[in-house]
Write a protein that holds these residues in place. Sequence first.
Motif, mmCIF file in Angstrom:
data_model
loop_
_atom_site.group_PDB
_atom_site.id
_atom_site.type_symbol
_atom_site.label_atom_id
_atom_site.label_comp_id
_atom_site.label_asym_id
_atom_site.label_seq_id
_atom_site.Cartn_x
_atom_site.Cartn_y
_atom_site.Cartn_z
ATOM 1 N N PRO A 143 51.979 30.678 47.457
ATOM 2 C CA PRO A 143 50.670 30.043 47.669
ATOM 3 C C PRO A 143 50.709 28.900 48.688
ATOM 4 C CG PRO A 143 51.008 30.444 45.340
ATOM 5 C CD PRO A 143 52.312 30.752 46.028
ATOM 6 N N THR A 144 51.729 28.078 48.628
ATOM 7 C CA THR A 144 51.850 26.978 49.585
ATOM 8 C C THR A 144 52.050 27.510 50.994
ATOM 9 O OG1 THR A 144 52.785 25.558 47.877
ATOM 10 C CG2 THR A 144 53.153 24.897 50.162
ATOM 11 N N GLU A 154 60.478 32.438 47.105
ATOM 12 C CA GLU A 154 60.159 32.618 45.691
ATOM 13 C C GLU A 154 58.653 32.840 45.524
ATOM 14 O OE1 GLU A 154 62.396 32.809 43.246
ATOM 15 O OE2 GLU A 154 64.012 32.480 44.685
ATOM 16 N N THR A 155 58.267 33.602 44.534
ATOM 17 C CA THR A 155 56.861 33.881 44.275
ATOM 18 C C THR A 155 56.058 32.589 44.130
ATOM 19 O OG1 THR A 155 57.490 35.943 43.188
ATOM 20 C CG2 THR A 155 55.290 35.100 42.715
ATOM 21 N N GLU A 156 56.656 31.586 43.508
ATOM 22 C CA GLU A 156 55.969 30.308 43.295
ATOM 23 C C GLU A 156 55.707 29.577 44.613
ATOM 24 O OE1 GLU A 156 59.269 30.718 41.747
ATOM 25 O OE2 GLU A 156 58.194 31.921 40.260
ATOM 26 N N GLU A 157 56.485 29.875 45.639
ATOM 27 C CA GLU A 157 56.331 29.208 46.930
ATOM 28 C C GLU A 157 55.271 29.866 47.816
ATOM 29 O OE1 GLU A 157 60.406 29.757 48.109
ATOM 30 O OE2 GLU A 157 60.919 27.699 47.578
ATOM 31 N N GLU A 206 45.662 37.864 49.133
ATOM 32 C CA GLU A 206 46.318 36.580 48.884
ATOM 33 C C GLU A 206 45.965 35.569 49.975
ATOM 34 O OE1 GLU A 206 50.399 37.903 48.616
ATOM 35 O OE2 GLU A 206 50.251 38.186 46.452
ATOM 36 N N SER A 265 43.662 32.116 49.708
ATOM 37 C CA SER A 265 44.295 30.858 50.092
ATOM 38 C C SER A 265 43.534 30.127 51.189
ATOM 39 C CB SER A 265 45.728 31.135 50.567
ATOM 40 O OG SER A 265 46.485 31.695 49.522
#
Length: 176
Positions: free
Chosen positions: A71-72, A66-69, A95, A99
């Motif tokens: 960055p982690t 998922e896009t939200e995942e 990206e 990060s």
Amino acid sequence: PERYILSVGTIEERKNTLQIVKALHKHHIDIPLVLAGRLTPYADKIKTYIRENQMENQVLLLHEVETEELPTLYQMGEIFVYPSIFEGFGIPIIEALNSGVPVITSREGCFREAGGPDSLYVDPENIDDLAEAINHILSDSYLKENMIKKGYEYALNFREEKIAADLMAVYKQVLE
């Protein structure tokens, strides 16, 4: 895994991700590799190579991230490797830099613009070159920290506020 090399993007021929797998295998680089992106028929070539070389415990293919995942996933990576043959720009490189992850990418094309002066650039077809760059970062903590710091500073050039300010400066210059 706790530490890993990361590559993000559709797993397709032009992204050249099989080269990363081959470099790790040939040079016995013992760190997991996470490939995150939509699968295409090219992924079958990667899976076959993984199976034939008993690398199932070293290479993970994540195809429903998922896009939200993201960055982690980026922030936990040791190195971001992107040996693509062709890109319009290379957003995953930006990206990764944002990060705080050192980047290894291709020498030719748009990659230097996206990666800046402190990423490492390799011949994307040369697995020895790729393995050397990976080992260099893994074995040199000063290099790695410098790449993280300078890469993040470079990535600030691509923030919306900076782009808008630069665009306004061009408009003002044209109107003068």
